[in-house]
Write an enzyme that holds these catalytic residues in place. Sequence first.
Site, PDB file in Angstrom:
ATOM      1  CD  GLU A   1      -3.074  -1.707  -1.667  1.00  0.00           C
ATOM      2  OE1 GLU A   1      -3.068  -2.653  -0.873  1.00  0.00           O
ATOM      3  OE2 GLU A   1      -3.419  -0.550  -1.349  1.00  0.00           O
TER       4      GLU A   1
ATOM      5  CB  CYS B   1      -0.944   0.006   1.207  1.00  0.00           C
ATOM      6  SG  CYS B   1      -0.104  -0.054   2.796  1.00  0.00           S
TER       7      CYS B   1
END
Length: 365
Positions: A357, A323
Amino acid sequence: MNAQAMDPQQYEQQLEQKCQALTEAFAHYSPPALEVFPSAPAHYRMRCEFRVWHDGDDLYYCMFDNVAKEKVRTDQFLPASELINRMMPALLDELRPNRALRHKLFQVDFLSTLSGEILVSLLYHRQLDDQWLAEARALKARLGEHFKVDIIGRARKQKFVLDRDFVVESLNVSGKTLHYKQVENSFTQPNAGVAVKMLEWALDATAQSSGDLLELYCGNGNFSIALAPNFGKVLATELAKPSVEAAQYNIQINRVTNLDIVRMSAEEFTEAMKGEKRFNRLGDIDLQSYQCNTIFVDPPRAGLDDETVKLVQGYENILYISCNPDTLNDNLKVLSTTHDIVRFALFDQFPYTHHTEAGVMLKRR
Protein backbone atom coordinates in the site's frame (compact mmCIF):
# COMPACT_ATOMS: atom_id res chain seq x y z
CA MET A 1 -1.14 -17.61 1.46
CA ASN A 2 2.10 -19.54 2.01
CA ALA A 3 2.16 -20.75 5.62
CA GLN A 4 5.95 -21.23 5.58
CA ALA A 5 6.52 -17.57 4.67
CA MET A 6 4.70 -16.29 7.77
CA ASP A 7 7.71 -16.08 10.07
CA PRO A 8 7.88 -13.01 12.34
CA GLN A 9 11.65 -13.45 12.43
CA GLN A 10 11.72 -12.73 8.68
CA TYR A 11 9.33 -9.77 8.77
CA GLU A 12 11.91 -6.96 8.83
CA GLN A 13 13.77 -8.48 5.89
CA GLN A 14 10.58 -8.85 3.86
CA LEU A 15 9.57 -5.26 4.65
CA GLU A 16 12.99 -4.00 3.54
CA GLN A 17 12.53 -5.78 0.21
CA LYS A 18 9.17 -4.05 -0.28
CA CYS A 19 10.70 -0.66 0.55
CA GLN A 20 13.52 -1.19 -1.92
CA ALA A 21 11.13 -2.29 -4.68
CA LEU A 22 8.80 0.69 -4.15
CA THR A 23 11.67 3.18 -3.99
CA GLU A 24 13.13 1.84 -7.24
CA ALA A 25 9.76 1.79 -9.02
CA PHE A 26 9.13 5.50 -8.31
CA ALA A 27 12.72 6.79 -8.48
CA HIS A 28 12.15 8.50 -11.85
CA TYR A 29 9.67 10.88 -10.16
CA SER A 30 12.39 12.03 -7.72
CA PRO A 31 10.14 11.72 -4.65
CA PRO A 32 11.33 12.61 -1.15
CA ALA A 33 12.62 9.88 1.17
CA LEU A 34 10.17 7.03 1.66
CA GLU A 35 8.24 7.13 4.95
CA VAL A 36 7.76 3.55 6.15
CA PHE A 37 4.90 2.38 8.37
CA PRO A 38 5.39 -1.25 9.40
CA SER A 39 2.76 -3.68 10.59
CA ALA A 40 2.78 -5.70 13.75
CA PRO A 41 4.43 -8.98 12.66
CA ALA A 42 1.56 -11.05 14.13
CA HIS A 43 -2.17 -10.75 14.93
CA TYR A 44 -2.73 -7.79 12.60
CA ARG A 45 -5.69 -8.94 10.48
CA MET A 46 -9.11 -7.88 11.74
CA ARG A 47 -11.02 -10.10 9.30
CA CYS A 48 -10.44 -13.64 8.04
CA GLU A 49 -12.28 -16.37 6.15
CA PHE A 50 -11.78 -20.07 6.79
CA ARG A 51 -13.16 -23.12 5.04
CA VAL A 52 -14.63 -25.77 7.33
CA TRP A 53 -13.53 -29.36 6.80
CA HIS A 54 -15.71 -32.21 8.08
CA ASP A 55 -13.97 -35.44 9.16
CA GLY A 56 -16.49 -37.84 10.67
CA ASP A 57 -17.57 -36.36 14.01
CA ASP A 58 -14.76 -33.83 13.89
CA LEU A 59 -14.54 -30.58 11.99
CA TYR A 60 -11.81 -27.97 11.72
CA TYR A 61 -10.79 -24.84 9.86
CA CYS A 62 -8.56 -25.05 6.83
CA MET A 63 -6.93 -22.71 4.34
CA PHE A 64 -5.34 -23.31 0.95
CA ASP A 65 -1.56 -23.05 0.71
CA ASN A 66 -0.88 -21.44 -2.68
CA VAL A 67 2.70 -22.74 -2.80
CA ALA A 68 2.14 -26.32 -1.64
CA LYS A 69 -1.18 -26.42 -3.55
CA GLU A 70 -2.96 -28.17 -0.72
CA LYS A 71 -5.36 -27.47 2.11
CA VAL A 72 -3.81 -26.86 5.51
CA ARG A 73 -5.55 -27.48 8.82
CA THR A 74 -5.67 -24.13 10.62
CA ASP A 75 -6.34 -24.36 14.35
CA GLN A 76 -4.75 -20.96 14.93
CA PHE A 77 -3.74 -18.32 12.38
CA LEU A 78 -0.77 -16.03 13.04
CA PRO A 79 -1.99 -13.02 10.97
CA ALA A 80 -5.47 -13.06 12.58
CA SER A 81 -6.23 -10.78 15.50
CA GLU A 82 -5.88 -12.20 18.99
CA LEU A 83 -9.67 -11.93 19.29
CA ILE A 84 -10.21 -14.13 16.21
CA ASN A 85 -7.67 -16.65 17.49
CA ARG A 86 -9.54 -16.86 20.81
CA MET A 87 -12.90 -17.24 19.06
CA MET A 88 -11.73 -19.97 16.64
CA PRO A 89 -11.54 -22.90 19.12
CA ALA A 90 -14.43 -21.61 21.22
CA LEU A 91 -16.72 -21.67 18.18
CA LEU A 92 -15.64 -25.14 17.06
CA ASP A 93 -16.20 -26.54 20.54
CA GLU A 94 -19.81 -25.34 20.24
CA LEU A 95 -20.31 -26.55 16.65
CA ARG A 96 -18.91 -30.09 16.90
CA PRO A 97 -21.71 -31.63 19.02
CA ASN A 98 -24.50 -29.58 17.40
CA ARG A 99 -25.86 -31.18 14.23
CA ALA A 100 -28.24 -28.31 13.47
CA LEU A 101 -25.40 -25.80 13.38
CA ARG A 102 -22.67 -27.91 11.77
CA HIS A 103 -24.69 -29.70 9.04
CA LYS A 104 -23.38 -28.59 5.62
CA LEU A 105 -21.46 -25.68 7.14
CA PHE A 106 -18.65 -24.93 4.67
CA GLN A 107 -17.16 -21.58 5.70
CA VAL A 108 -16.77 -19.26 8.68
CA ASP A 109 -15.99 -15.54 8.31
CA PHE A 110 -14.74 -13.44 11.20
CA LEU A 111 -14.82 -9.64 11.45
CA SER A 112 -13.12 -8.41 14.62
CA THR A 113 -12.16 -5.05 16.10
CA LEU A 114 -9.69 -3.42 18.44
CA SER A 115 -12.76 -2.33 20.44
CA GLY A 116 -13.48 -5.97 21.38
CA GLU A 117 -16.51 -6.63 19.15
CA ILE A 118 -16.54 -9.63 16.81
CA LEU A 119 -18.97 -10.75 14.09
CA VAL A 120 -19.17 -14.43 13.08
CA SER A 121 -20.75 -15.41 9.76
CA LEU A 122 -21.65 -19.08 9.22
CA LEU A 123 -22.04 -20.09 5.54
CA TYR A 124 -24.03 -23.18 4.52
CA HIS A 125 -24.72 -25.41 1.52
CA ARG A 126 -28.34 -25.86 2.67
CA GLN A 127 -31.37 -23.80 3.54
CA LEU A 128 -31.60 -22.57 7.12
CA ASP A 129 -34.76 -23.13 9.20
CA ASP A 130 -36.32 -22.28 12.57
CA GLN A 131 -34.31 -25.01 14.30
CA TRP A 132 -31.08 -23.46 13.04
CA LEU A 133 -32.25 -20.05 14.23
CA ALA A 134 -33.09 -21.34 17.71
CA GLU A 135 -29.75 -23.14 18.04
CA ALA A 136 -27.88 -20.09 16.71
CA ARG A 137 -29.51 -17.87 19.33
CA ALA A 138 -28.49 -20.32 22.04
CA LEU A 139 -24.96 -20.36 20.57
CA LYS A 140 -24.78 -16.58 20.71
CA ALA A 141 -25.92 -16.57 24.34
CA ARG A 142 -23.24 -19.08 25.34
CA LEU A 143 -20.44 -17.34 23.42
CA GLY A 144 -21.72 -14.02 24.73
CA GLU A 145 -20.57 -15.02 28.22
CA HIS A 146 -16.98 -14.51 27.02
CA PHE A 147 -17.21 -12.42 23.82
CA LYS A 148 -19.02 -9.33 22.50
CA VAL A 149 -20.31 -11.34 19.56
CA ASP A 150 -22.97 -11.18 16.86
CA ILE A 151 -23.82 -14.08 14.54
CA ILE A 152 -25.04 -14.24 10.94
CA GLY A 153 -26.23 -17.32 9.06
CA ARG A 154 -25.93 -17.35 5.28
CA ALA A 155 -27.22 -19.76 2.66
CA ARG A 156 -28.38 -19.40 -0.92
CA LYS A 157 -30.76 -16.39 -0.98
CA GLN A 158 -30.86 -16.41 2.83
CA LYS A 159 -29.34 -14.16 5.46
CA PHE A 160 -30.30 -14.58 9.12
CA VAL A 161 -28.99 -11.77 11.32
CA LEU A 162 -28.97 -12.33 15.07
CA ASP A 163 -29.31 -8.70 16.18
CA ARG A 164 -26.59 -6.93 14.12
CA ASP A 165 -24.70 -7.44 10.86
CA PHE A 166 -21.96 -4.98 11.81
CA VAL A 167 -19.37 -4.14 14.43
CA VAL A 168 -18.33 -0.72 15.70
CA GLU A 169 -14.57 -0.18 15.70
CA SER A 170 -12.83 2.43 17.84
CA LEU A 171 -9.46 3.77 16.67
CA ASN A 172 -7.16 6.16 18.52
CA VAL A 173 -5.98 8.58 15.82
CA SER A 174 -3.57 11.31 16.89
CA GLY A 175 -4.96 11.27 20.42
CA LYS A 176 -8.61 11.32 19.34
CA THR A 177 -10.93 8.28 19.44
CA LEU A 178 -12.87 7.74 16.21
CA HIS A 179 -15.71 5.24 15.88
CA TYR A 180 -16.53 3.34 12.69
CA LYS A 181 -19.45 1.11 11.82
CA GLN A 182 -18.08 -1.79 9.77
CA VAL A 183 -20.67 -3.88 7.92
CA GLU A 184 -20.31 -7.57 7.09
CA ASN A 185 -19.25 -8.16 3.48
CA SER A 186 -18.40 -4.47 2.99
CA PHE A 187 -14.87 -3.16 2.53
CA THR A 188 -12.92 -2.28 5.65
CA GLN A 189 -9.19 -1.84 6.17
CA PRO A 190 -8.05 -5.32 7.26
CA ASN A 191 -5.01 -4.20 9.28
CA ALA A 192 -6.31 -1.87 12.00
CA GLY A 193 -2.88 -0.95 13.36
CA VAL A 194 -1.64 0.17 9.95
CA ALA A 195 -5.00 1.82 9.20
CA VAL A 196 -4.40 4.11 12.19
CA LYS A 197 -0.95 4.98 10.83
CA MET A 198 -2.47 5.76 7.41
CA LEU A 199 -5.04 8.10 8.98
CA GLU A 200 -2.37 9.85 11.05
CA TRP A 201 -0.12 10.24 7.99
CA ALA A 202 -3.00 11.71 5.94
CA LEU A 203 -3.82 14.11 8.80
CA ASP A 204 -0.22 15.24 8.98
CA ALA A 205 0.10 15.60 5.20
CA THR A 206 -2.95 17.91 5.07
CA ALA A 207 -2.29 19.76 8.35
CA GLN A 208 -1.58 23.12 6.68
CA SER A 209 -4.47 22.90 4.22
CA SER A 210 -6.85 25.69 3.36
CA GLY A 211 -10.28 25.56 1.76
CA ASP A 212 -12.37 22.40 1.37
CA LEU A 213 -11.68 18.73 0.63
CA LEU A 214 -13.16 16.49 -2.06
CA GLU A 215 -12.83 12.73 -1.52
CA LEU A 216 -13.60 10.01 -4.06
CA TYR A 217 -14.12 6.35 -3.03
CA CYS A 218 -14.79 7.24 0.61
CA GLY A 219 -16.11 3.83 1.72
CA ASN A 220 -17.53 4.03 5.24
CA GLY A 221 -16.05 7.51 5.72
CA ASN A 222 -12.82 6.16 7.18
CA PHE A 223 -10.54 8.95 5.91
CA SER A 224 -13.09 11.73 5.42
CA ILE A 225 -14.18 11.65 9.07
CA ALA A 226 -10.58 11.73 10.30
CA LEU A 227 -9.58 14.52 7.87
CA ALA A 228 -12.63 16.75 8.41
CA PRO A 229 -10.97 18.93 11.12
CA ASN A 230 -8.26 19.98 8.65
CA PHE A 231 -10.75 21.56 6.21
CA GLY A 232 -13.64 24.00 6.08
CA LYS A 233 -15.98 21.48 4.46
CA VAL A 234 -15.63 17.95 3.09
CA LEU A 235 -17.58 16.46 0.18
CA ALA A 236 -17.14 12.71 -0.29
CA THR A 237 -18.47 10.20 -2.81
CA GLU A 238 -19.05 6.45 -2.63
CA LEU A 239 -21.08 4.11 -4.85
CA ALA A 240 -21.70 1.07 -2.61
CA LYS A 241 -24.98 1.57 -0.74
CA PRO A 242 -23.99 -0.31 2.49
CA SER A 243 -20.81 1.79 2.69
CA VAL A 244 -22.77 5.03 2.23
CA GLU A 245 -25.21 4.02 4.97
CA ALA A 246 -22.30 3.15 7.28
CA ALA A 247 -20.65 6.49 6.46
CA GLN A 248 -23.82 8.38 7.44
CA TYR A 249 -23.93 6.42 10.71
CA ASN A 250 -20.26 7.23 11.34
CA ILE A 251 -20.79 10.94 10.71
CA GLN A 252 -23.44 10.92 13.42
CA ILE A 253 -21.55 8.94 16.08
CA ASN A 254 -18.40 11.02 15.55
CA ARG A 255 -20.42 14.27 15.58
CA VAL A 256 -18.87 15.55 12.36
CA THR A 257 -20.74 18.63 11.13
CA ASN A 258 -18.80 19.65 8.01
CA LEU A 259 -19.00 16.44 5.94
CA ASP A 260 -21.49 15.44 3.22
CA ILE A 261 -21.53 12.02 1.54
CA VAL A 262 -22.98 11.55 -1.96
CA ARG A 263 -23.78 8.11 -3.41
CA MET A 264 -22.07 8.38 -6.78
CA SER A 265 -19.23 6.70 -8.64
CA ALA A 266 -16.08 8.67 -9.40
CA GLU A 267 -17.04 8.62 -13.07
CA GLU A 268 -20.53 10.03 -12.34
CA PHE A 269 -19.09 12.69 -10.08
CA THR A 270 -16.68 13.71 -12.82
CA GLU A 271 -19.67 14.23 -15.15
CA ALA A 272 -21.48 16.26 -12.47
CA MET A 273 -18.46 18.47 -11.82
CA LYS A 274 -18.13 19.19 -15.52
CA GLY A 275 -21.82 20.08 -15.67
CA GLU A 276 -22.40 17.36 -18.26
CA LYS A 277 -25.16 15.69 -16.26
CA ARG A 278 -27.40 16.53 -13.30
CA PHE A 279 -27.87 13.79 -10.70
CA ASN A 280 -30.88 13.75 -8.36
CA ARG A 281 -28.69 11.97 -5.80
CA LEU A 282 -26.90 15.27 -5.21
CA GLY A 283 -30.08 16.51 -3.56
CA ASP A 284 -29.64 20.10 -2.41
CA ILE A 285 -25.82 19.96 -2.47
CA ASP A 286 -24.43 22.89 -4.45
CA LEU A 287 -21.16 21.76 -5.97
CA GLN A 288 -20.23 25.35 -6.75
CA SER A 289 -20.31 26.25 -3.04
CA TYR A 290 -17.23 24.14 -2.35
CA GLN A 291 -13.77 25.68 -2.60
CA CYS A 292 -11.85 22.44 -2.84
CA ASN A 293 -8.11 23.01 -3.10
CA THR A 294 -7.40 19.42 -2.09
CA ILE A 295 -8.67 16.11 -3.44
CA PHE A 296 -8.19 12.73 -1.78
CA VAL A 297 -8.47 9.43 -3.67
CA ASP A 298 -8.17 5.85 -2.45
CA PRO A 299 -9.25 3.95 -5.58
CA PRO A 300 -9.66 0.19 -6.11
CA ARG A 301 -6.79 -1.82 -7.58
CA ALA A 302 -7.60 -0.66 -11.12
CA GLY A 303 -6.60 2.90 -10.17
CA LEU A 304 -8.17 6.03 -11.61
CA ASP A 305 -9.76 6.01 -15.07
CA ASP A 306 -8.51 8.59 -17.60
CA GLU A 307 -11.35 11.06 -17.06
CA THR A 308 -10.98 10.95 -13.28
CA VAL A 309 -7.22 11.51 -13.62
CA LYS A 310 -8.00 14.69 -15.54
CA LEU A 311 -10.48 15.75 -12.82
CA VAL A 312 -7.93 15.07 -10.07
CA GLN A 313 -5.27 17.00 -11.96
CA GLY A 314 -7.33 20.16 -11.64
CA TYR A 315 -6.71 20.40 -7.87
CA GLU A 316 -3.80 22.14 -6.20
CA ASN A 317 -3.15 19.32 -3.72
CA ILE A 318 -3.67 15.61 -4.41
CA LEU A 319 -3.58 13.01 -1.65
CA TYR A 320 -3.49 9.54 -3.22
CA ILE A 321 -3.54 6.26 -1.29
CA SER A 322 -3.04 3.23 -3.51
CA CYS A 323 -3.43 -0.52 -2.92
CA ASN A 324 -1.70 -1.15 -6.26
CA PRO A 325 1.59 0.70 -6.91
CA ASP A 326 1.48 -0.37 -10.59
CA THR A 327 -1.72 1.58 -11.32
CA LEU A 328 -0.50 4.44 -9.12
CA ASN A 329 2.59 4.57 -11.31
CA ASP A 330 0.41 4.69 -14.43
CA ASN A 331 -1.70 7.55 -13.01
CA LEU A 332 1.43 9.46 -11.99
CA LYS A 333 2.64 9.49 -15.59
CA VAL A 334 -0.07 12.11 -16.17
CA LEU A 335 -0.24 13.71 -12.71
CA SER A 336 3.53 14.26 -12.59
CA THR A 337 3.36 16.55 -15.62
CA THR A 338 1.70 19.20 -13.44
CA HIS A 339 2.39 18.12 -9.83
CA ASP A 340 5.40 17.18 -7.70
CA ILE A 341 5.48 14.44 -5.06
CA VAL A 342 6.10 16.10 -1.68
CA ARG A 343 5.32 13.09 0.58
CA PHE A 344 5.92 9.42 -0.22
CA ALA A 345 4.90 6.56 2.08
CA LEU A 346 4.67 2.78 2.32
CA PHE A 347 2.00 1.24 4.54
CA ASP A 348 2.53 -2.48 5.13
CA GLN A 349 -1.12 -3.55 5.32
CA PHE A 350 -0.34 -7.09 4.14
CA PRO A 351 2.79 -8.63 5.71
CA TYR A 352 4.17 -11.84 4.21
CA THR A 353 2.60 -11.06 0.82
CA HIS A 354 3.80 -9.12 -2.22
CA HIS A 355 1.02 -6.55 -1.77
CA THR A 356 2.13 -3.02 -0.96
CA GLU A 357 0.00 0.00 0.00
CA ALA A 358 1.52 3.34 -1.03
CA GLY A 359 0.69 6.97 -0.33
CA VAL A 360 1.73 10.13 -2.14
CA MET A 361 0.98 13.79 -1.55
CA LEU A 362 1.29 15.95 -4.69
CA LYS A 363 1.37 19.70 -5.04
CA ARG A 364 0.86 21.68 -8.21
CA ARG A 365 4.03 23.38 -9.48
